[in-house]
Every structure is written in C-alpha cells, then in structure tokens.
Design a protein around this motif. Structure first.
Motif, PDB file in Angstrom:
ATOM      1  N   SER A 118       0.647 -18.332   9.495  1.00 43.71           N
ATOM      2  CA  SER A 118      -0.584 -19.171   8.211  1.00 43.71           C
ATOM      3  C   SER A 118      -1.274 -20.464   7.942  1.00 43.71           C
ATOM      4  CB  SER A 118       1.021 -18.664   7.174  1.00 43.71           C
ATOM      5  OG  SER A 118       1.858 -19.881   7.801  1.00 43.71           O
ATOM      6  N   GLY A 119      -1.436 -20.725   9.244  1.00 50.21           N
ATOM      7  CA  GLY A 119      -1.688 -22.050   9.014  1.00 50.21           C
ATOM      8  C   GLY A 119      -0.700 -23.711   8.297  1.00 50.21           C
ATOM      9  N   LEU A 120       0.191 -23.067   8.856  1.00 46.62           N
ATOM     10  CA  LEU A 120       1.183 -24.405   7.687  1.00 46.62           C
ATOM     11  C   LEU A 120       2.365 -24.668   9.266  1.00 46.62           C
ATOM     12  CD1 LEU A 120       3.022 -22.388   5.028  1.00 46.62           C
ATOM     13  CD2 LEU A 120       0.862 -23.594   4.654  1.00 46.62           C
ATOM     14  N   ASP A 162      -7.306 -17.212   0.384  1.00 45.79           N
ATOM     15  CA  ASP A 162      -8.239 -17.159   0.262  1.00 45.79           C
ATOM     16  C   ASP A 162      -8.588 -15.730   1.754  1.00 45.79           C
ATOM     17  OD1 ASP A 162      -6.970 -17.228   3.428  1.00 45.79           O
ATOM     18  OD2 ASP A 162      -8.813 -19.359   3.291  1.00 45.79           O
ATOM     19  N   ALA A 163      -9.809 -15.377   2.171  1.00 42.23           N
ATOM     20  CA  ALA A 163     -10.240 -13.837   2.815  1.00 42.23           C
ATOM     21  C   ALA A 163      -9.220 -13.865   4.124  1.00 42.23           C
ATOM     22  CB  ALA A 163     -11.538 -13.875   2.999  1.00 42.23           C
ATOM     23  N   GLN A 164      -8.811 -14.919   4.124  1.00 45.05           N
ATOM     24  CA  GLN A 164      -8.008 -15.476   5.760  1.00 45.05           C
ATOM     25  C   GLN A 164      -7.121 -14.554   5.564  1.00 45.05           C
ATOM     26  OE1 GLN A 164      -8.054 -18.713   8.154  1.00 45.05           O
ATOM     27  NE2 GLN A 164      -7.991 -17.990  10.058  1.00 45.05           N
ATOM     28  N   GLY A 165      -6.243 -15.131   4.286  1.00 47.50           N
ATOM     29  CA  GLY A 165      -4.447 -15.635   4.087  1.00 47.50           C
ATOM     30  C   GLY A 165      -4.465 -14.509   3.655  1.00 47.50           C
ATOM     31  N   VAL A 166      -5.490 -13.132   2.806  1.00 42.73           N
ATOM     32  CA  VAL A 166      -5.531 -11.844   2.642  1.00 42.73           C
ATOM     33  C   VAL A 166      -5.045 -10.840   3.871  1.00 42.73           C
ATOM     34  CG1 VAL A 166      -6.230  -9.828   1.550  1.00 42.73           C
ATOM     35  CG2 VAL A 166      -6.617 -11.686   0.210  1.00 42.73           C
ATOM     36  N   ALA A 167      -6.181 -11.279   4.849  1.00 46.59           N
ATOM     37  CA  ALA A 167      -5.736 -10.629   6.092  1.00 46.59           C
ATOM     38  C   ALA A 167      -4.725 -10.720   6.413  1.00 46.59           C
ATOM     39  CB  ALA A 167      -7.094 -11.070   7.132  1.00 46.59           C
ATOM     40  N   MET A 173       2.625  -6.407   6.047  1.00 46.92           N
ATOM     41  CA  MET A 173       2.723  -5.871   5.335  1.00 46.92           C
ATOM     42  C   MET A 173       3.168  -4.636   6.151  1.00 46.92           C
ATOM     43  SD  MET A 173       3.102  -6.844   2.675  1.00 46.92           S
ATOM     44  CE  MET A 173       4.114  -5.582   2.019  1.00 46.92           C
ATOM     45  N   GLN A 174       2.244  -4.689   7.371  1.00 50.32           N
ATOM     46  CA  GLN A 174       2.401  -3.111   8.222  1.00 50.32           C
ATOM     47  C   GLN A 174       3.635  -2.861   9.055  1.00 50.32           C
ATOM     48  OE1 GLN A 174      -1.795  -3.102  10.257  1.00 50.32           O
ATOM     49  NE2 GLN A 174      -2.792  -3.131   8.826  1.00 50.32           N
ATOM     50  N   GLN A 175       4.468  -4.369   9.088  1.00 52.07           N
ATOM     51  CA  GLN A 175       5.807  -4.651  10.102  1.00 52.07           C
ATOM     52  C   GLN A 175       6.732  -4.769   9.266  1.00 52.07           C
ATOM     53  OE1 GLN A 175       5.255  -7.779  12.898  1.00 52.07           O
ATOM     54  NE2 GLN A 175       3.309  -8.582  11.640  1.00 52.07           N
ATOM     55  N   VAL A 176       7.355  -4.251   7.878  1.00 53.62           N
ATOM     56  CA  VAL A 176       7.413  -3.951   6.915  1.00 53.62           C
ATOM     57  C   VAL A 176       8.396  -2.756   6.516  1.00 53.62           C
ATOM     58  CG1 VAL A 176       8.091  -6.694   6.315  1.00 53.62           C
ATOM     59  CG2 VAL A 176       6.797  -5.344   5.466  1.00 53.62           C
ATOM     60  N   GLU A 190      -4.248  -5.616  -2.051  1.00 56.62           N
ATOM     61  CA  GLU A 190      -2.744  -5.983  -2.249  1.00 56.62           C
ATOM     62  C   GLU A 190      -1.563  -4.893  -2.218  1.00 56.62           C
ATOM     63  OE1 GLU A 190      -2.811 -10.297  -4.513  1.00 56.62           O
ATOM     64  OE2 GLU A 190      -1.971  -8.594  -5.756  1.00 56.62           O
ATOM     65  N   TYR A 191      -2.024  -3.863  -2.764  1.00 57.37           N
ATOM     66  CA  TYR A 191      -1.242  -2.562  -2.066  1.00 57.37           C
ATOM     67  C   TYR A 191      -1.524  -1.096  -1.590  1.00 57.37           C
ATOM     68  CZ  TYR A 191      -3.572  -1.020  -6.919  1.00 57.37           C
ATOM     69  OH  TYR A 191      -4.463   0.106  -7.340  1.00 57.37           O
ATOM     70  N   SER A 192      -2.828  -1.685  -0.883  1.00 56.67           N
ATOM     71  CA  SER A 192      -3.394  -0.433  -0.002  1.00 56.67           C
ATOM     72  C   SER A 192      -2.079   0.487   0.886  1.00 56.67           C
ATOM     73  CB  SER A 192      -4.701  -1.456   0.771  1.00 56.67           C
ATOM     74  OG  SER A 192      -4.089  -1.496   1.848  1.00 56.67           O
ATOM     75  N   HIS A 193      -1.390  -0.175   1.069  1.00 57.34           N
ATOM     76  CA  HIS A 193      -0.481   0.591   1.882  1.00 57.34           C
ATOM     77  C   HIS A 193       0.912   1.163   1.256  1.00 57.34           C
ATOM     78  CE1 HIS A 193       1.179  -3.706   1.082  1.00 57.34           C
ATOM     79  NE2 HIS A 193       2.020  -3.237   0.877  1.00 57.34           N
ATOM     80  N   ALA A 194       0.933   0.272   0.424  1.00 55.05           N
ATOM     81  CA  ALA A 194       1.815   1.077  -0.561  1.00 55.05           C
ATOM     82  C   ALA A 194       1.742   3.215  -0.835  1.00 55.05           C
ATOM     83  CB  ALA A 194       1.610   1.333  -2.254  1.00 55.05           C
ATOM     84  N   ARG A 195       2.639   3.453  -0.897  1.00 53.28           N
ATOM     85  CA  ARG A 195       2.875   4.984  -0.608  1.00 53.28           C
ATOM     86  C   ARG A 195       2.756   6.187  -1.991  1.00 53.28           C
ATOM     87  NH1 ARG A 195       7.877   7.532   2.082  1.00 53.28           N
ATOM     88  NH2 ARG A 195       7.182   6.298   3.565  1.00 53.28           N
ATOM     89  N   GLU A 196       3.420   5.239  -3.199  1.00 54.18           N
ATOM     90  CA  GLU A 196       3.212   5.558  -4.691  1.00 54.18           C
ATOM     91  C   GLU A 196       2.533   4.482  -5.548  1.00 54.18           C
ATOM     92  OE1 GLU A 196       6.957   7.482  -6.044  1.00 54.18           O
ATOM     93  OE2 GLU A 196       7.161   8.392  -3.771  1.00 54.18           O
ATOM     94  N   VAL A 197       1.806   4.917  -6.004  1.00 49.35           N
ATOM     95  CA  VAL A 197       1.345   4.032  -7.300  1.00 49.35           C
ATOM     96  C   VAL A 197       1.747   4.040  -8.449  1.00 49.35           C
ATOM     97  CG1 VAL A 197      -0.884   2.751  -7.946  1.00 49.35           C
ATOM     98  CG2 VAL A 197      -0.804   3.749  -5.876  1.00 49.35           C
ATOM     99  N   ILE A 198       2.573   3.482  -9.558  1.00 49.69           N
ATOM    100  CA  ILE A 198       2.647   3.617 -10.823  1.00 49.69           C
ATOM    101  C   ILE A 198       2.103   2.467 -12.168  1.00 49.69           C
ATOM    102  CG2 ILE A 198       5.158   3.632 -12.349  1.00 49.69           C
ATOM    103  CD1 ILE A 198       6.677   3.211  -9.462  1.00 49.69           C
TER     104      ILE A 198
END
Length: 204
Positions: A118-120, A162-167, A173-176, A190-198
């Motif tokens: 995260s750079g922190l 920023d773009a780096q933070g988004v990546a 998210m792929q690990q949870v 932000e939700y490209s991995h979501a199975r359902e969109v409501i």
C-alpha cells in the motif's frame, strides 16, 4: 455469513429513500449495490451493518449455521467508507494496535506485506492527521483486509486512490473469495469481480 433482508424501508425527511428491499446475501459471494447518487446505496450498507436502523423491515444474520444477533454482528464485519473518520491524533502504528484490540488478524494476509504494497510501511509513525485523503483510504483498506472477518462492507472503496491504488485494491479483492462482500458503487472497476449487481432504484 448470510444476511437476510426482508422488506427493508428507510424514510428520511418525510420521503422514502427505498422501500421493501428484500434480498438474501450468501457467504463467499461478492455483490455490488448500484444506483444514482442519493438513491440509498450508502444507507443500505449502514442498515446491513447495524449502524443505522430501518424504518420498516427486518435483517437477520447467520454465520456457520448459527444466528448472530444484530448487537454482535460488528464482530464479524469490517466497514470501509470515505466518510468514516480515523483517529487523527494517533499514528498509523497506534491506530493498527488499537484496531487489533477488537479484531483478530486474518490468516490469508500479512500486515507487513499489506503495508508495503500500500506504500504505508514507512508512514507508520506519522500522525493520521498528516495523511493525505488517499493515504487515509489505503489505511482503511489495509485494516479491513488484515482483519479476520466474514463480512466486508465497502462504500466507494477506491475513493481518493490513484491508478496504482486502484490496481492494488483489485488485486486484494481476488484474495477474499471466501468472504461475503457487498460494495456500494457506480464505478465498474470497484465491483468488476462481483457475481451479482443490485440496482437499489428498483426498490423506489
């Protein structure tokens, strides 16, 4: 973790934000809540977290086939939102210590690795009040991913990143996949991995 929402309705200033929202959220599934600004996305997350109460309707929780009371659900969840204030008089190191007096560490993530990616890592002795908005957002996400929890509620999770933070966020998210994740957002990245969109506007 499962959440059963039945007939949830929320009224504000004499008008209904949404009415009769009914949905069953299942463990290990990622969901996105979408809708125009002011449609009730953030409000719905607050209701599901127990931070706010519905005007009508009921919410019940189950974890490992056992009912969890609304008073105890906080032990199972993390909530990330840009409007949540961090304790600015603390350093990041102090904030982390404080946070993990209430939460257990997640086994799938190393805190040091999260801080590094995260750079922190080198900002741990810096006061939170001197953090930029992007650093504060990354700090919230580090604490969320590093916590052992079965439910993640994320409200516009890449705000101020920023773009780096988004990546970085997308990689985490792929690990949870084992957690129930509910994301309030209109940003597909932000939700490209979501199975359902409501779309919450369906309950107007």
């Amino acid at each position: 973790m499962e959440i059963i929402a039945e007939g949830l309705s929320k009224k504000f200033n004499g008008g209904w934000i949404f009415k009769n929202f009914t949905y069953h959220f299942f463990s290990g599934t990622h969901y996105a809540i979408t809708g125009y600004n002011g449609s009730g996305k953030s409000t719905l997350l607050q209701l599901l977290s127990g931070l706010n109460l519905p005007s009508k309707g009921d919410i019940s929780y189950k974890h490992k086939d056992k009912t969890v009371s609304a008073e105890q659900i906080y032990q199972e969840l993390v909530f990330v939102t840009p409007y949540m204030e961090l304790i600015e008089e603390m350093t990041l190191r102090e904030l982390i210590t404080f946070h993990f007096t209430f939460k257990n560490r997640a086994k799938e993530f190393s805190l040091d690795e999260l801080l590094t990616s995260s750079g922190l890592l080198h900002a741990q002795d810096k006061l939170i009040k001197h953090f930029s908005s992007g650093m504060k957002q990354r700090a919230q996400l580090v604490l969320a991913f590093a916590s052992e929890c079965s439910l993640m509620l994320l409200d516009e999770p890449t705000s101020n990143l920023d773009a780096q933070g988004v990546a970085w966020y997308q990689g985490l998210m792929q690990q949870v996949s084992n957690r129930l994740v509910i994301i309030a957002s209109n940003q597909p990245h932000e939700y490209s991995h979501a199975r359902e969109v409501i779309n919450i506007t369906e309950w107007k």
